[in-house]
Design a protein around this motif. Structure first.
Motif, PDB file in Angstrom:
ATOM      1  N   ALA A  31       0.808  -1.211   0.000  1.00 13.71           N
ATOM      2  CA  ALA A  31       0.000   0.000   0.000  1.00 13.71           C
ATOM      3  C   ALA A  31       0.846   1.268   0.000  1.00 13.71           C
ATOM      4  N   ARG A  32       2.149   1.146  -0.201  1.00 14.65           N
ATOM      5  CA  ARG A  32       3.019   2.314  -0.254  1.00 14.65           C
ATOM      6  C   ARG A  32       3.219   2.704  -1.709  1.00 14.65           C
ATOM      7  N   ILE A  85      -1.273  10.015  -7.546  1.00 15.14           N
ATOM      8  CA  ILE A  85      -1.805   9.977  -6.188  1.00 15.14           C
ATOM      9  C   ILE A  85      -1.908  11.422  -5.722  1.00 15.14           C
ATOM     10  N   ILE A  86      -2.987  11.757  -5.027  1.00 15.03           N
ATOM     11  CA  ILE A  86      -3.159  13.089  -4.441  1.00 15.03           C
ATOM     12  C   ILE A  86      -3.214  12.905  -2.933  1.00 15.03           C
ATOM     13  N   ALA A  87      -2.394  13.670  -2.213  1.00 14.89           N
ATOM     14  CA  ALA A  87      -2.371  13.572  -0.753  1.00 14.89           C
ATOM     15  C   ALA A  87      -2.043  14.926  -0.149  1.00 14.89           C
ATOM     16  N   GLN A  88      -2.520  15.139   1.073  1.00 16.49           N
ATOM     17  CA  GLN A  88      -2.271  16.389   1.787  1.00 16.49           C
ATOM     18  C   GLN A  88      -1.348  16.125   2.959  1.00 16.49           C
ATOM     19  N   SER A  89      -0.441  17.083   3.206  1.00 16.02           N
ATOM     20  CA  SER A  89       0.512  16.937   4.301  1.00 16.02           C
ATOM     21  C   SER A  89       1.028  18.304   4.717  1.00 16.02           C
ATOM     22  N   PRO A 103      -0.373   5.161   3.096  1.00 10.44           N
ATOM     23  CA  PRO A 103      -1.734   5.321   3.618  1.00 10.44           C
ATOM     24  C   PRO A 103      -1.851   4.844   5.063  1.00 10.44           C
ATOM     25  N   ARG A 104      -2.674   5.516   5.820  1.00 12.13           N
ATOM     26  CA  ARG A 104      -2.982   5.078   7.187  1.00 12.13           C
ATOM     27  C   ARG A 104      -4.075   4.021   7.100  1.00 12.13           C
ATOM     28  N   ALA A 105      -4.395   3.403   8.218  1.00 14.79           N
ATOM     29  CA  ALA A 105      -5.393   2.332   8.258  1.00 14.79           C
ATOM     30  C   ALA A 105      -6.738   2.800   7.698  1.00 14.79           C
ATOM     31  N   ASP A 115      -4.313  13.793   6.771  1.00 18.37           N
ATOM     32  CA  ASP A 115      -4.102  12.794   7.822  1.00 18.37           C
ATOM     33  C   ASP A 115      -4.576  11.384   7.443  1.00 18.37           C
ATOM     34  N   GLU A 116      -4.912  11.148   6.166  1.00 15.72           N
ATOM     35  CA  GLU A 116      -5.236   9.793   5.717  1.00 15.72           C
ATOM     36  C   GLU A 116      -3.998   9.076   5.193  1.00 15.72           C
ATOM     37  N   ALA A 117      -2.936   9.823   4.917  1.00 13.37           N
ATOM     38  CA  ALA A 117      -1.686   9.232   4.428  1.00 13.37           C
ATOM     39  C   ALA A 117      -0.520  10.093   4.898  1.00 13.37           C
TER      40      ALA A 117
END
Length: 127
Positions: A31-32, A85-89, A103-105, A115-117
């Motif tokens: 999942a990475r 992939i789109i992610a916020q941090s 990704p988190r659980a 905070d989802e990844a």
């Protein structure tokens, strides 16, 4: 009778395909997502509502957004070998940096909310 058998067996068949080899709350190794940052955008994250605003009715609807504590974060578009992939941090990366999106659980992509990844620097970019 056939319908009853289908209704009983269908949920069992669906549960049989769920892998149970990883503990709950842990992302699987596959999942990475490793890739290169293609685009960086600053976005505003909406803060929590102020307690009691709903009790004020329409006045609360007008005042609530102005009293809410919003914060800025980064939204990244990461190109991977299988797509984007789109992610916020809150971590800062530049366009062209090699990163890994973890990704988190119970979070599924390709778009992850805040905070989802987790996004971390990586050395495993290809191409």
């Amino acid at each position: 009778m056939t319908r009853f058998a289908c209704l009983v067996l269908l949920p069992l068949a669906a549960c049989a395909s769920v892998p149970a080899d990883r503990p709950a709350g842990e992302p699987s190794v596959g999942a990475r997502y490793s890739g290169t940052v293609q685009k960086v955008m600053r976005v505003v994250r909406q803060g929590a509502d102020v307690p009691g605003m709903k009790l004020l009715g329409k006045v609360g609807n007008v005042l609530g957004p102005h009293l809410r504590h919003n914060t800025e974060t980064h939204q990244y578009v990461v190109r991977t070998p299988t797509g984007q992939i789109i992610a916020q941090s809150d971590n800062e990366f530049a366009v062209g940096d090699c990163v890994q999106v973890v990704p988190r659980a119970q979070a599924s992509g390709p778009a992850f909310r805040y905070d989802e990844a987790e996004i971390v620097r990586s050395e495993s970019c290809s191409g």
